[in-house]
Design an enzyme around this catalytic site. Structure first.
Site, PDB file in Angstrom:
ATOM      1  N   GLY A  75       0.834  -1.189   0.000  1.00 30.73           N
ATOM      2  CA  GLY A  75       0.000   0.000   0.000  1.00 30.73           C
ATOM      3  C   GLY A  75       0.869   1.239   0.000  1.00 30.73           C
ATOM      4  O   GLY A  75       1.965   1.254   0.569  1.00 30.73           O
ATOM      5  N   THR A  76       0.373   2.291  -0.644  1.00 31.61           N
ATOM      6  CA  THR A  76       1.133   3.539  -0.732  1.00 31.61           C
ATOM      7  C   THR A  76       0.229   4.612  -1.319  1.00 31.61           C
ATOM      8  O   THR A  76      -0.900   4.331  -1.748  1.00 31.61           O
ATOM      9  CB  THR A  76       2.372   3.345  -1.634  1.00 31.61           C
ATOM     10  OG1 THR A  76       3.161   4.523  -1.595  1.00 31.61           O
ATOM     11  CG2 THR A  76       1.962   3.102  -3.065  1.00 31.61           C
ATOM     12  N   THR A  77       0.715   5.825  -1.343  1.00 32.39           N
ATOM     13  CA  THR A  77       0.038   6.915  -2.047  1.00 32.39           C
ATOM     14  C   THR A  77       1.095   7.783  -2.706  1.00 32.39           C
ATOM     15  O   THR A  77       1.981   8.315  -2.025  1.00 32.39           O
ATOM     16  CB  THR A  77      -0.810   7.779  -1.098  1.00 32.39           C
ATOM     17  OG1 THR A  77      -1.735   6.956  -0.397  1.00 32.39           O
ATOM     18  CG2 THR A  77      -1.586   8.825  -1.898  1.00 32.39           C
ATOM     19  N   LYS A 108      10.330   6.961  -1.856  1.00 36.91           N
ATOM     20  CA  LYS A 108       9.498   6.511  -2.975  1.00 36.91           C
ATOM     21  C   LYS A 108       9.654   7.369  -4.226  1.00 36.91           C
ATOM     22  O   LYS A 108       8.922   7.162  -5.202  1.00 36.91           O
ATOM     23  CB  LYS A 108       8.024   6.478  -2.555  1.00 36.91           C
ATOM     24  CG  LYS A 108       7.757   5.488  -1.436  1.00 36.91           C
ATOM     25  CD  LYS A 108       6.290   5.397  -1.101  1.00 36.91           C
ATOM     26  CE  LYS A 108       6.057   4.415   0.046  1.00 36.91           C
ATOM     27  NZ  LYS A 108       4.627   4.299   0.397  1.00 36.91           N
ATOM     28  N   SER A 205      -2.823   2.608  -2.932  1.00 36.81           N
ATOM     29  CA  SER A 205      -4.043   2.275  -2.201  1.00 36.81           C
ATOM     30  C   SER A 205      -4.776   3.515  -1.703  1.00 36.81           C
ATOM     31  O   SER A 205      -5.999   3.504  -1.539  1.00 36.81           O
ATOM     32  CB  SER A 205      -3.700   1.370  -1.015  1.00 36.81           C
ATOM     33  OG  SER A 205      -2.753   2.005  -0.163  1.00 36.81           O
TER      34      SER A 205
END
Length: 301
Positions: A75-77, A108, A205
């Site tokens: 999960g990440t944004t 990231k 996510s």
């Protein structure tokens, strides 16, 4: 004296005739050459020992009685958008394995070169390895052609690379943002080889939560400070609602002179020190707007 010299030469000739010269077989590679060849093979990217990995995975895990396949729990944004002043790239820094938070300090944003940035979403190893490989190829292009590669060219390189490994199990959802002689550009590239050009993207996510803020506040004519705040606030709202996003919010600005890292802010500190009061005022505004709209509908009836 001549007889002694002649006898010595005959003895030396006889000795040479008795020497085993098999080690001078040039058709057979020496141990050193074999070791160097093995070392060069080990440096390459080794493929699975199957002629068609996609078919193998389908046969191994795609049948009704097959064991459960390995599922990536991630999960990440991440987000990026273009405005009149260049490109804003904003990301969080949380790395998760399902409900387990593995790290809060993952970088990231991959700095491909001074004018190109890439983002990570999906498998960290896949994104990091292939985007660094993209940086190497962009440098080779620059040395060969005496000019920087375009953003479109760099994204196409990455798309072609990952498409060659389609169905091999890669997990990537990346954005390539940069500035070249034609201006600012933004591309989305995933592990299937999909390549899309756009004005704004949110990947991960928490992307749906970030889109809600980004779509509301986005316009082409944003000033640099407004664009930076929009990117930061969009990631903050995603970390507030998405359990798989969080940590540090990193913001980058890509402009005609290259990229610049703007800030690194803890999302928890942002919540308690900057945005919590604004959220309450925003909620009140939304409630007032909703009540006014309801009154108009009642009066209209």
């Amino acid at each position: 004296y001549q007889r002694r010299v002649r006898g010595s030469i005959n003895s030396f000739t006889t000795m040479l005739a008795n020497i085993n010269l098999n080690f001078l077989d040039f058709d057979r590679p020496t141990e050193k050459v074999v070791e160097e060849e093995n070392a060069s093979e080990e440096q390459g990217f080794r493929l699975p020992p199957k002629y068609a990995p996609g078919k193998f995975l389908q046969a191994a895990f795609g049948q009704p009685d097959s064991p459960e396949a390995i599922k990536f729990a991630h999960g990440t944004t991440t987000l990026a958008f273009i405005f009149k002043g260049g490109v804003i790239v904003a990301v969080d820094s949380r790395s998760t394995m399902g409900p387990y938070i593995a790290s809060q300090t993952v970088k990231k944003v991959i700095e491909i070169n001074p004018y190109l940035l890439g983002t990570m979403a999906g498998g960290a190893a896949d994104c990091s390895f292939w985007e660094r490989e993209l940086g190497r190829r962009c440098r080779l292009y620059e040395l060969t052609n005496k000019e920087r590669i375009s953003v479109a060219g760099a994204s196409k390189l990455l798309s072609n690379i990952v498409y060659a490994y389609k169905n091999y199990g890669l997990s990537m959802g990346t954005m390539i943002a940069g500035y070249d002689k034609t201006g600012a550009h933004l591309f989305y590239v995933d592990s299937d080889g999909t390549r899309l050009k756009g004005q704004k993207f949110c990947v991960g996510s928490g992307g749906t939560y970030a889109y809600g803020i980004l779509d509301t506040g986005y316009r082409w004519g944003l000033e640099v400070n407004e664009a930076i705040e929009l990117g930061r606030r969009s990631i903050y709202h995603a970390t507030h609602r998405d359990a798989y996003s969080g940590g540090i919010i990193n913001v980058y600005h890509v402009h005609e002179k290259g990229w610049t890292k703007i800030s690194s802010d803890d999302c928890t500190k942002l919540h308690y020190e900057r945005y919590s009061g604004q959220n309450r005022s925003l909620d009140k505004t939304c409630l007032l707007y909703t009540s006014d709209a309801a009154d108009e509908e009642d009066s209209g009836d």
